[in-house]
Design an enzyme around this catalytic site. Structure first.
Site, PDB file in Angstrom:
ATOM      1  N   HIS A 270       1.875 -41.598 -32.107  1.00 25.34           N
ATOM      2  CA  HIS A 270       1.054 -40.510 -32.668  1.00 25.34           C
ATOM      3  C   HIS A 270       1.166 -40.380 -34.177  1.00 25.34           C
ATOM      4  O   HIS A 270       0.423 -39.619 -34.783  1.00 25.34           O
ATOM      5  CB  HIS A 270       1.425 -39.168 -32.027  1.00 25.34           C
TER       6      HIS A 270
HETATM    7  C1  UD1 Z   1       2.453 -33.217 -36.046  1.00 29.32           C
HETATM    8  C2  UD1 Z   1       3.499 -33.463 -37.121  1.00 29.32           C
HETATM    9  C3  UD1 Z   1       4.336 -34.674 -36.765  1.00 29.32           C
HETATM   10  C4  UD1 Z   1       4.929 -34.536 -35.377  1.00 29.32           C
HETATM   11  C5  UD1 Z   1       3.827 -34.227 -34.367  1.00 29.32           C
HETATM   12  C6  UD1 Z   1       4.465 -33.923 -33.044  1.00 29.32           C
HETATM   13  C7  UD1 Z   1       2.777 -32.787 -39.354  1.00 29.32           C
HETATM   14  C8  UD1 Z   1       2.313 -33.251 -40.693  1.00 29.32           C
HETATM   15  N1  UD1 Z   1       2.871 -33.733 -38.398  1.00 29.32           N
HETATM   16  O1  UD1 Z   1       1.580 -34.331 -36.037  1.00 29.32           O
HETATM   17  O2  UD1 Z   1       5.411 -34.792 -37.680  1.00 29.32           O
HETATM   18  O3  UD1 Z   1       5.539 -35.739 -35.038  1.00 29.32           O
HETATM   19  O4  UD1 Z   1       3.099 -33.065 -34.793  1.00 29.32           O
HETATM   20  O5  UD1 Z   1       3.637 -34.102 -31.976  1.00 29.32           O
HETATM   21  O6  UD1 Z   1       3.053 -31.634 -39.164  1.00 29.32           O
HETATM   22  N2  UD1 Z   1      -4.701 -32.055 -31.852  1.00 29.32           N
HETATM   23  C9  UD1 Z   1      -5.310 -31.592 -30.717  1.00 29.32           C
HETATM   24  N3  UD1 Z   1      -4.669 -30.610 -30.009  1.00 29.32           N
HETATM   25  C10 UD1 Z   1      -3.494 -30.065 -30.387  1.00 29.32           C
HETATM   26  C11 UD1 Z   1      -2.910 -30.523 -31.556  1.00 29.32           C
HETATM   27  C12 UD1 Z   1      -3.518 -31.532 -32.290  1.00 29.32           C
HETATM   28  O7  UD1 Z   1      -6.378 -32.059 -30.331  1.00 29.32           O
HETATM   29  O8  UD1 Z   1      -2.975 -29.174 -29.681  1.00 29.32           O
HETATM   30  C13 UD1 Z   1      -5.356 -33.163 -32.600  1.00 29.32           C
HETATM   31  C14 UD1 Z   1      -6.363 -32.692 -33.655  1.00 29.32           C
HETATM   32  O9  UD1 Z   1      -7.405 -33.616 -33.692  1.00 29.32           O
HETATM   33  C15 UD1 Z   1      -5.559 -32.783 -34.936  1.00 29.32           C
HETATM   34  C16 UD1 Z   1      -4.655 -33.961 -34.667  1.00 29.32           C
HETATM   35  O10 UD1 Z   1      -4.357 -33.904 -33.294  1.00 29.32           O
HETATM   36  O11 UD1 Z   1      -6.364 -32.961 -36.064  1.00 29.32           O
HETATM   37  C17 UD1 Z   1      -3.373 -33.957 -35.480  1.00 29.32           C
HETATM   38  O12 UD1 Z   1      -2.666 -32.724 -35.287  1.00 29.32           O
HETATM   39  P1  UD1 Z   1      -1.643 -32.197 -36.398  1.00 29.32           P
HETATM   40  O13 UD1 Z   1      -1.023 -30.949 -35.925  1.00 29.32           O
HETATM   41  O14 UD1 Z   1      -2.304 -32.153 -37.718  1.00 29.32           O
HETATM   42  O15 UD1 Z   1      -0.576 -33.326 -36.525  1.00 29.32           O
HETATM   43  P2  UD1 Z   1       0.138 -34.210 -35.420  1.00 29.32           P
HETATM   44  O16 UD1 Z   1      -0.437 -35.573 -35.491  1.00 29.32           O
HETATM   45  O17 UD1 Z   1       0.129 -33.518 -34.120  1.00 29.32           O
HETATM   46  N1  UDP Z   2       7.738 -35.017 -25.588  1.00 32.38           N
HETATM   47  C1  UDP Z   2       7.254 -34.341 -24.472  1.00 32.38           C
HETATM   48  N2  UDP Z   2       6.131 -34.822 -23.869  1.00 32.38           N
HETATM   49  C2  UDP Z   2       5.475 -35.936 -24.308  1.00 32.38           C
HETATM   50  C3  UDP Z   2       5.983 -36.610 -25.443  1.00 32.38           C
HETATM   51  C4  UDP Z   2       7.112 -36.122 -26.066  1.00 32.38           C
HETATM   52  O1  UDP Z   2       7.833 -33.351 -24.034  1.00 32.38           O
HETATM   53  O2  UDP Z   2       4.464 -36.325 -23.711  1.00 32.38           O
HETATM   54  C5  UDP Z   2       8.932 -34.478 -26.267  1.00 32.38           C
HETATM   55  C6  UDP Z   2      10.080 -35.445 -26.399  1.00 32.38           C
HETATM   56  O3  UDP Z   2      10.949 -35.358 -25.287  1.00 32.38           O
HETATM   57  C7  UDP Z   2      10.759 -34.976 -27.680  1.00 32.38           C
HETATM   58  C8  UDP Z   2       9.629 -34.395 -28.492  1.00 32.38           C
HETATM   59  O4  UDP Z   2       8.557 -34.173 -27.588  1.00 32.38           O
HETATM   60  O5  UDP Z   2      11.697 -33.954 -27.423  1.00 32.38           O
HETATM   61  C9  UDP Z   2       9.199 -35.328 -29.561  1.00 32.38           C
HETATM   62  O6  UDP Z   2       8.023 -34.854 -30.136  1.00 32.38           O
HETATM   63  P1  UDP Z   2       6.952 -35.781 -30.813  1.00 32.38           P
HETATM   64  O7  UDP Z   2       7.149 -37.197 -30.409  1.00 32.38           O
HETATM   65  O8  UDP Z   2       5.630 -35.179 -30.565  1.00 32.38           O
HETATM   66  O9  UDP Z   2       7.249 -35.550 -32.367  1.00 32.38           O
HETATM   67  P2  UDP Z   2       8.332 -36.161 -33.383  1.00 32.38           P
HETATM   68  O10 UDP Z   2       9.670 -36.066 -32.781  1.00 32.38           O
HETATM   69  O11 UDP Z   2       7.884 -37.545 -33.693  1.00 32.38           O
HETATM   70  O12 UDP Z   2       8.163 -35.293 -34.576  1.00 32.38           O
END
Ligand code: UD1
Ligand code: UDP
Length: 369
Positions: free
Chosen positions: A216
């Protein structure tokens, strides 16, 4: 948006936790459990960065977390727009609650927004999971980590490496070695056998007979060339060993946008999983292939070899210890390492004993009287 008044316990310390994204909720769970044992008012402010059921509510339900006192419903946006709106709304909430201390978790935009809102208003700020560095400033997460660490009053470190990073940046006097709150959550929410069997059964997976993958990070999803390379390699790899892929909405969005969804036809694709379900999938995976920060660490703790689709990692100990290998988006390395990775015979206890949240609270209590 008008904000309701939150009732706090009289004559107690008030802590406000600002969270917004999936990994924030998992770290919050450890603190929420520890705080609930004490005479402390804990106000939870959800920025709304993540909002799908599978990215947010599933964690509050699955870990029986208290419902957030505020959901600021900021949602998605460009970096500046999302950060600016979250900071503005967090500030309004914090000025209403007037906490003694604000806690922020990890390295997401919600972490930085909560940190800025607290620090700009001179409210003491604690950063949980402080001191991590990948030394790659192109990553949003690295910018968030560095900025939050430098405006925080308390830096709660998961590892000795984190302590050393902060010392180099002149932050030693504010740093505390507490261990990692994610270990606390893993200990508390270990999946029961029935859930494990049912999850693996439904997905047609055999214990230690599959690979679990998550992708992601912006570095991997946003470029069509790189995303295509990664998912094509994974789809080809899945002809050798089944691969289960709980898909993050960001990745789904880019796969759709780039017309790449048909390239993952051989993967077992699922919605993002609840925490216990995901821990179950991690525990029984033969290998984990990921670009997540938290998943690299959980793989290490569970003793599952990890192949990381990044050029750098903030969890350097997992690589040094021989349980994690960085392969970027290199197809050959992905194949060689996923199929041939030889993990060491032993691992160390690098991330703590499951009592990090208690240590954090003891430090806060001692200081914030
Ligand atoms: C964010 C964090 C990242 C973390 C990740 C965990 C930042 C800069 N990045 O990335 O460090 O690893 O969360 O999962 O804060 N979207 C949906 N539904 C949701 C949320 C997001 O559809 O509930 C989609 C939207 O198109 C959005 C995109 O995902 O634009 C990215 O979401 P965003 O919250 O900006 O960043 P993540 O990629 O989720
Ligand atoms: N995780 C979860 N469901 C998923 C993928 C990840 O519960 O489908 C949990 C995972 O166990 C970990 C956390 O989400 O505790 C990691 O989050 P993510 O990979 O979204 O973000 P990052 O750690 O890269 O910021």
């Amino acid at each position: 948006m008008p904000l309701k008044k939150v009732a706090v316990k009289p004559n107690t310390m008030t802590i406000a936790s600002v969270v917004g994204a999936r990994p924030n909720f998992i770290k919050l769970a450890a603190m929420a459990a520890a705080v609930s044992e004490e005479k402390i008012s804990h106000v939870i402010i959800h920025t709304g960065q993540h909002y799908d059921f599978e990215m947010s509510q599933v964690f509050f339900e699955g870990m029986a977390l208290p419902k957030p006192d505020y959901n600021l419903e900021v949602g998605s946006g460009t970096q500046g727009a999302q950060l600016g709106e979250m900071t503005k709304r967090c500030e309004a909430a914090l000025l209403k609650v007037k906490p003694h201390l604000v806690l922020v978790y990890g390295d997401t935009n919600s972490t930085l927004a909560g940190g800025l809102a607290a620090s700009k208003n001179n409210i003491p700020l604690g950063h949980i999971e402080a001191g991590l560095r990948s030394f790659d400033m192109r990553m949003q997460e690295e910018k968030n980590r560095v900025l939050v660490d430098h405006i925080s009053d308390y830096l709660f470190c998961p590892t000795q490496t984190a302590m050393e990073n902060l010392k180099r940046e002149g932050l030693a006097t504010k740093s505390y070695m507490t261990g990692d709150v994610m270990v606390d959550s893993m200990v508390k929410f270990s999946p029961p056998q029935k859930l494990i069997d049912s999850k693996l059964g439904k997905l047609g997976l055999k214990k230690k007979g599959y690979v679990l993958t998550t992708i992601h990070r912006a570095e991997n999803t946003d470029s069509i060339e790189r995303l295509s390379r990664i998912i094509t390699a994974l789809n080809d790899l899945s002809k050798e060993i089944p691969i289960v892929f709980p898909m993050h909405p960001r990745t789904e969005g880019f796969l759709k946008k780039y017309g790449l969804l048909d390239k993952i036809s051989n993967l077992v694709v699922t919605k993002p999983q609840g925490y216990l379900e995901f821990l179950a999938l991690e525990k029984y995976a033969k290998r984990i292939v990921t670009d997540s920060g938290g998943v690299q660490k959980e793989a290490y703790i569970l003793g599952v070899p990890c192949i990381t689709l990044r050029e750098s990692t903030e969890w350097v100990e997992t690589v040094k210890d021989g349980w994690n290998v960085l392969v970027g988006a290199d197809r050959k390395k992905m194949f060689d390492q996923t199929l041939g990775f030889k993990p060491p015979k032993t691992g160390s206890n690098l991330f703590g004993d499951g009592h990090a949240a208690e240590r954090i609270l003891a430090i806060i209590r001692k200081d914030t009287r």
